[in-house]
Write a protein that holds these residues in place. Structure first.
Motif, PDB file in Angstrom:
ATOM      1  N   ALA A   1       0.849  -1.188   0.000  1.00  0.00           N
ATOM      2  CA  ALA A   1       0.000   0.000   0.000  1.00  0.00           C
ATOM      3  C   ALA A   1       0.883   1.235   0.000  1.00  0.00           C
ATOM      4  O   ALA A   1       2.010   1.211   0.506  1.00  0.00           O
TER       5      ALA A   1
ATOM      6  N   GLU B   1       0.740   5.809   0.271  1.00  0.00           N
ATOM      7  CA  GLU B   1      -0.011   6.960   0.777  1.00  0.00           C
ATOM      8  C   GLU B   1       0.327   8.175  -0.053  1.00  0.00           C
ATOM      9  O   GLU B   1       1.499   8.489  -0.255  1.00  0.00           O
TER      10      GLU B   1
ATOM     11  N   THR C   1      -4.915  13.414   2.263  1.00  0.00           N
ATOM     12  CA  THR C   1      -4.195  12.145   2.210  1.00  0.00           C
ATOM     13  C   THR C   1      -5.112  11.073   1.645  1.00  0.00           C
ATOM     14  O   THR C   1      -6.290  10.975   2.025  1.00  0.00           O
ATOM     15  N   TRP C   2      -4.565  10.310   0.699  1.00  0.00           N
ATOM     16  CA  TRP C   2      -5.271   9.141   0.172  1.00  0.00           C
ATOM     17  C   TRP C   2      -4.375   7.921   0.337  1.00  0.00           C
ATOM     18  O   TRP C   2      -3.143   8.027   0.308  1.00  0.00           O
ATOM     19  N   ARG C   3      -5.015   6.793   0.469  1.00  0.00           N
ATOM     20  CA  ARG C   3      -4.273   5.533   0.540  1.00  0.00           C
ATOM     21  C   ARG C   3      -4.750   4.606  -0.570  1.00  0.00           C
ATOM     22  O   ARG C   3      -5.955   4.468  -0.801  1.00  0.00           O
TER      23      ARG C   3
ATOM     24  N   ILE D   1       3.704   2.692   2.617  1.00  0.00           N
ATOM     25  CA  ILE D   1       3.445   2.582   4.055  1.00  0.00           C
ATOM     26  C   ILE D   1       3.720   1.167   4.563  1.00  0.00           C
ATOM     27  O   ILE D   1       3.781   0.946   5.772  1.00  0.00           O
TER      28      ILE D   1
END
Length: 853
Positions: free
Chosen positions: A768, A770, A777-779, A804
């Motif tokens: 994943a 970020e 913030t987007w993941r 992350i």
């Protein structure tokens, strides 16, 4: 007329001696070796001190009987003892390679690398400092040339810390401290002998004041040449040993030849350090041997080398000590002052290192903290021994060294060695007792009392059952029960008096015991051959880190060590760099396959440790501690499972292949046990049992071959798992697979910099990332992509993107992405969905033609 061949002088020297007398002397020496160890234990003295004392007594006795007129009956024996072919080359070419090679086979190199700073400080820096300190002190106090003084400094700078290591082990000193001392013993001989060779050359050439910078500049050349020679020799030896297959004795024979050929090759052919060559060869075999040899063959090889090193170490001390009376024959009154100068300068140099440099390195966190009592023990335990005497003997044998120089070198080296053996060696245990290092800490003492109470309670219950089963006389039972009960009551009382053990201390002790049980489980699986022996060392190293983490930092230290064991180290990141930048994938594939197998083994072992907590730790430390340990164990199991699942996502199918291999290994072990049981019960004969064992060995050899991890094939499997590529035909998928570049990103690594120019699109195969932009913030996770908006909008990247978790990315350059986008409706839909999710208006994508599509 051609002259008749005559054997070399050294051979004539031995042949001229009565073989019966020589054999008797050798047998007598081995008898002394056998008696010295129990004698040392009884007198509570270091083993090396007893050996040296016996050698001095024998040498002095031989001189006495040869020169006295009291009796001539023992003259042949005395002459035979004094005529033994004790030369410096015997020590350096026969005994020293054996000792060094055995040490390298037993060290945990990966753990030693954790402490490489203090080891190098003690083994190299301390040797150089001692050489310079002794050399310049002697030059100031005598009329000797500087080259001779530095030569003497190099001779006396090598230490034999085996005595202090043995005592540290007997008093359960921290493993890390004992490992530092062992690392010093491994390398300081090499450094001292290399310096000895440099200054010996100056003395023989008659250079009184050598250029110290030029001398030290040659030092790295000697080290590098020896390291390369030893590595090449070990690689050739491992290849031969693997070629010999099931011939265990042949493999052990090759290992016996390895250190001597490496030493001779480096010294005589390359002109480098033979000691470094032996160390490099041993470390190479230590790292590669367990993976190329069967576990039983490797264990037997280690046992053979332990025995050889025991004999070599004992003989080198006794034979070197035989020379001491002869080396001291010409001592003069003034020489004692020079011996005192050498002694004070050598001790002062070691004080500077132990109490000056090491604490400084600890402050900047380059070295573990070594407590003051341990530093005092290391200082007083720096005994000198056979290597010092052997180097001094080499000087006295040289015809190119002046007679007075030879006399002084022999006397000063011998006098200093005697001081360390007689004064330091005999008082070392007393010093350690005064420092309090031989006593248990209050926590360990309290735990000891509690463990004894629990154990005695169990023993009393078992004894009661035994007396009932055997119907013993009641009077005897009562008297013994009363006697045993008094001991149990005393243990319970002592445990109650020490009941103030804090919970955090109980947790730390419980974690140490838990890690010890994990280590035992690993060793059992290696013995059963359900775990690769080649991977045993890294797994055991991680367990050692858990033990030390719990010992020094308690619960937090254990958790930090457990977290670090699942992280990606510098070596793995270097392999990732080679794969990402150089397209060299083989190191990464091998290390990833190793990580797969280690995680699978850890998962199986951790699941079995819950029973140990409930069955053993709960009885000693109580329910609360046991529940906390169960919670910590559950977290470790979850972390291992998460890491394993991440690898499964990266490489679909490979974990299943390793699990099948484990099942096949387990089945073979169970089958082997059944045949052994049938053989013991007499159900099958020896011949049939041998045939069955050969068949199992053949199938086990085939099973040992680990499935190959092909990153290219795994990449193709990953591409097929992406929904955005579902509408592509087989030919298009193959072309796309070739175009995609695999990139690995560790947790916290910055994948995309803000305001950088868009040149590629990344598809997340596993892990994943970020995205951070304008305070938002987007993941993104597996199956998603990033970087496409900047390309389509033809603007610099507005977001900074970091991984992350450890992630695998498939990177596609801009041109191929645009071509793929034109013919893939699924990819176009994924891009629109991504734009809507981030609040980007459809008309903003018009420059790319996507809106029309």
């Amino acid at each position: 007329m051609r002259g008749r061949w005559r054997p070399p002088r050294a051979i004539r020297y031995v042949w001229g001696m009565d073989i019966v007398v020589l054999t008797t002397i050798v047998a007598f020496l081995f008898l002394l070796i056998g008696a010295a160890e129990p004698l040392a234990a009884r007198l509570r003295l270091p083993y090396s001190v007893i050996l040296a004392a016996l050698g001095i007594l024998i040498g002095a006795g031989a001189l006495f009987f040869l020169r006295t007129e009291l009796t001539d009956a023992l003259n042949p024996v005395a002459e035979a003892i004094l005529a033994l072919p004790i030369r410096s080359n015997v020590f350096l070419y026969v005994f020293l390679p054996t000792l060094l090679f055995q040490v390298t086979l037993g060290v945990n190199l990966r753990r030693m690398l954790d402490d490489w700073v203090p080891i190098l400080v003690l083994a190299v820096v301390a040797v150089v400092v001692a050489t310079l300190s002794v050399g310049y002190a002697l030059n100031w106090a005598s009329a000797l040339p500087l080259a001779v003084c530095l030569l003497i400094g190099a001779i006396v700078s090598t230490t034999d810390p085996s005595a202090v290591v043995g005592i540290f082990r007997s008093i359960s000193a921290p493993r890390r401290l004992a490992r530092i001392i062992e690392g010093e013993s491994l390398l300081n001989d090499a450094a001292a002998i290399a310096l000895f060779g440099l200054f010996m050359g100056f003395v023989m050439l008659g250079v009184p004041d050598p250029a110290l910078g030029d001398a030290l500049a040659r030092f790295p050349v000697l080290i590098a040449g020896g390291a390369v020679t030893g590595w090449l020799a070990a690689r050739l030896a491992v290849w031969l040993m693997a070629l010999f297959g099931r011939y265990e004795l042949a493999q052990i024979s090759v290992s016996v030849a390895l250190p001597y050929l490496a030493y001779i090759g480096a010294e005589q052919s390359v002109g480098a350090s033979g000691v470094i060559a032996v160390v490099a060869a041993g470390l190479t075999l230590n790292l590669t041997g367990p993976g190329r040899l069967p576990p039983a063959a490797w264990a037997n090889l280690r046992e053979v080398w332990d025995l050889l090193a025991h004999w070599a170490g004992a003989l080198i001390f006794i034979l070197a000590a035989l020379l001491i009376p002869r080396l001291l024959e010409e001592v003069r009154i003034g020489d004692f002052a020079l011996i005192a100068v050498v002694t004070l300068a050598a001790i002062a140099a070691r004080v500077v290192i132990l109490f000056g440099l090491l604490p400084m390195l600890s402050l900047i966190r380059l070295s573990p903290v070594v407590e003051r009592p341990y530093r005092v023990a290391i200082l007083w335990g720096g005994l000198r021994g056979a290597v010092t005497l052997a180097l001094a003997l080499a000087v006295t044998e040289s015809v190119r060294v002046p007679v007075e120089v030879k006399r002084l070198v022999g006397i000063l080296a011998t006098g200093f060695t005697l001081f360390t053996l007689i004064v330091q060696g005999t008082t070392l245990r007393w010093v350690i007792a005064r420092l309090g290092l031989d006593r248990l800490s209050p926590i360990d003492q309290a735990l000891s009392n509690q463990v004894i109470a629990v154990a005695l309670q169990t023993v009393r219950e078992d004894v009661a059952k035994t007396t009932e089963n055997y119907e013993l006389t009641h009077d005897i039972v009562r008297s013994e029960a009363k006697r045993f009960g008094e001991r149990l009551d005393g243990a319970v009382k002592a445990a109650e008096e020490n009941a103030e053990i804090l919970d955090r201390d109980r947790v730390a002790l419980g974690l140490i015991a838990l890690a010890g049980a994990e280590r035992d489980a690993i060793l059992a699986r290696i013995k059963d051959r359900t775990m690769s022996a080649s991977l045993a060392e890294p797994i055991l190293s991680e367990v050692d880190r858990l033990i030390e983490g719990a010992r020094t930092g308690g619960r937090l230290g254990y958790q930090r060590a457990a977290k670090a064991s699942l992280g990606y180290g510098r070596t793995f990141r270097a392999a990732v760099f080679l794969h990402n930048r150089v397209r060299l994938s083989r190191p990464l594939a091998r290390m990833t396959a190793d990580r797969f197998e280690i995680l699978l083994s850890q998962r199986l072992i951790l699941r079995d440790l819950g029973g140990f907590i409930d069955g053993r730790i709960r009885r000693i430390h109580g329910r609360r501690v046991a529940e906390l340990l169960q919670e910590l164990l559950a977290r470790r199991c979850e972390a291992v499972e998460t890491a394993l699942e991440g690898l499964r996502l990266q490489y679909p199918g490979y974990a299943e292949e390793l699990e099948r291999r484990f099942i096949r290994r387990t089945a073979l072990r169970l089958e082997e046990r059944e045949y052994d049981a049938m053989r013991e019960d007499g159900l099958i004969g020896a011949e049939l049992h041998t045939v069955l064992m050969q068949d199992i060995a053949r199938r086990r050899a085939a099973c040992e071959e680990r499935p190959k991890l092909d990153l290219a094939v795994e990449k193709a499997e990953l591409v097929r798992c992406f929904p955005v590529f579902a509408d592509l035909d087989e030919a298009a998928l193959k072309r796309l697979t070739r175009a995609l570049v695999t990139r690995y990103a560790d947790a916290g690594e910055r994948v995309v910099r803000k305001d950088s120019l868009p040149r590629s699109v990344c598809f997340i195969a596993s892990g994943a990332v970020e995205l951070e932009s304008a305070g938002q913030t987007w993941r993104l996770g597996r199956g998603e992509m990033f970087g496409q908006m900047a390309i389509l909008m033809q603007k610099p990247r507005r977001a900074e993107i970091r991984a992350i978790v450890p992630s695998t990315l498939l990177v596609l350059d801009e041109a191929r992405f645009r071509r793929l986008l034109d013919r893939s409706p699924a990819l176009q839909a994924a891009v629109r969905a991504s734009a809507e999710k981030r609040g980007i208006a459809p008309e903003a994508l018009a420059p790319a033609g996507l809106n029309a599509a």
